[in-house]
Design a protein around this motif. Sequence first.
Motif, short mmCIF file in Angstrom:
data_model
loop_
_atom_site.label_atom_id
_atom_site.label_comp_id
_atom_site.label_asym_id
_atom_site.label_seq_id
_atom_site.Cartn_x
_atom_site.Cartn_y
_atom_site.Cartn_z
N LEU A 1 0.85 -1.18 0.00
CA LEU A 1 0.00 0.00 0.00
C LEU A 1 0.89 1.23 0.00
N GLY A 2 0.42 2.29 -0.64
CA GLY A 2 1.17 3.53 -0.67
C GLY A 2 0.96 4.36 0.59
N VAL A 3 2.01 5.05 1.02
CA VAL A 3 1.88 5.95 2.16
C VAL A 3 0.85 7.03 1.84
N ALA B 1 8.11 9.39 -3.21
CA ALA B 1 8.07 10.83 -3.46
C ALA B 1 8.65 11.21 -4.82
N VAL B 2 9.73 10.53 -5.24
CA VAL B 2 10.34 10.85 -6.54
C VAL B 2 9.37 10.50 -7.66
N GLN B 3 8.75 9.33 -7.58
CA GLN B 3 7.78 8.93 -8.61
C GLN B 3 6.61 9.89 -8.64
N GLU B 4 6.09 10.26 -7.48
CA GLU B 4 4.97 11.19 -7.43
C GLU B 4 5.35 12.54 -8.07
N THR B 5 6.58 12.97 -7.86
CA THR B 5 7.04 14.23 -8.43
C THR B 5 7.04 14.17 -9.95
N ALA B 6 7.40 13.02 -10.52
CA ALA B 6 7.46 12.87 -11.97
C ALA B 6 6.10 12.63 -12.62
N MET B 7 5.10 12.29 -11.82
CA MET B 7 3.75 12.03 -12.35
C MET B 7 2.96 13.33 -12.40
N GLU C 1 -0.10 13.64 -12.45
CA GLU C 1 -1.25 13.47 -11.56
C GLU C 1 -0.82 13.14 -10.14
N GLY C 2 0.50 13.15 -9.87
CA GLY C 2 1.01 12.77 -8.56
C GLY C 2 0.80 13.84 -7.51
N THR C 3 0.93 13.44 -6.25
CA THR C 3 0.79 14.38 -5.15
C THR C 3 2.01 15.28 -5.05
N ARG C 4 1.83 16.46 -4.51
CA ARG C 4 2.95 17.37 -4.25
C ARG C 4 3.03 17.70 -2.76
N ASP C 5 2.19 17.10 -1.98
CA ASP C 5 2.18 17.36 -0.54
C ASP C 5 2.66 16.11 0.18
#
Length: 364
Positions: A130-132, A157-163, A165-169
């Motif tokens: 599961l994702g944090v 966090a790195v993957q989310e930054t590159a997406m 639609e990813g989170t930034r928080d």
Amino acid sequence: MEAPVNSERASRKDDHVRLAHEQRGDAPGANAFDDVEFVHHALAGVDASRVDLAVRVGEWRWSTPFYANGMTGGTEWTTRINRELAIAARETGMPMACGSVSVALDHPEAARGFAVIREENPTGFVMANLGVGRSADDAVRAVELLHADALQLHLNAVQETAMPEGTRDFSCWEASVERVVAASPVPVIVKEVGFGLSRRTLLRLSELGVRIADVSGAGGTDFLRIENARHDSDARRSGHDFSMLSGFGQSALACLLDAPEGGPALLASGGVRNPFDVVKALAAGAGAVGVAGSFLEALLDGGAETLVPLIERWVAQTTAILALLGAAAPAELTSTDLLVRGRLAEFCRLRGIDLTALATRSGP
């Protein structure tokens, strides 16, 4: 109204597998594992028949010192992958994890892609994933979906930054880790997704109640590169190219050698290509070693019929290498002499790690 699972989210699941497989073909062959050598002591070997590969990870005993790390699940194609992986794990006694079950928690029709693991591997050691940032209730549901023995909680966090639609928080992630650890009915293994867990991060995880962590370093499946490739032709990608971060993060070996005293028990993954890499990670302090890319390639080539013999070869070869190095059990590898070279040695010097001590652990 929620999008059906067979739309964008399902496409992302399949894209991750497809791109990971494609990028293995053109990825550089060398990684940080090549910066580590053993000092060969020609009279130190033991009888291979005396070698026992079983390891202790937390409260568990695993018969192999390597396990199948989380890969995928939730679509028709990835359901087949999970089925074949579960069969291979059942036949070899190897522990396994699934990919993130978030999609199944949000779209119940995707649950089949994960439930199939327990159908094929009813008594094996299975880790949910599961994702944090998900709720404590979601953690409980994830464990229940697979009747899991452990829960991997991944930090990406790195993957989310590159997406796009990813989170930034990321500010709520520490609190999320603490809540999930407290609520989970099984032990939680916090893991990165290929960018490493630093000394500071491991100490903080310990303070949050985490007892086991997978450092999951750079050098294997590269989710930064995957996300960049997934959106190359997407209009949303304008001004959102993060390829300049290529190479970001630490390798698994860097994380293991830099790990603090008193932190969580360590697992390692990221760039593990063969049994010799497994042995190097164990010698650097990992309690067990996660493998994804090499096993996924075998699954895509021929399913469980291809993966089972591969796992059996890894068991035989790992046993032989331990005997060569004079280790009757994986834990004894932490007394072998390691020579660290190249970029990994530079990392160690900058972080104040005593390379001479590593090279003389067995004595004069």
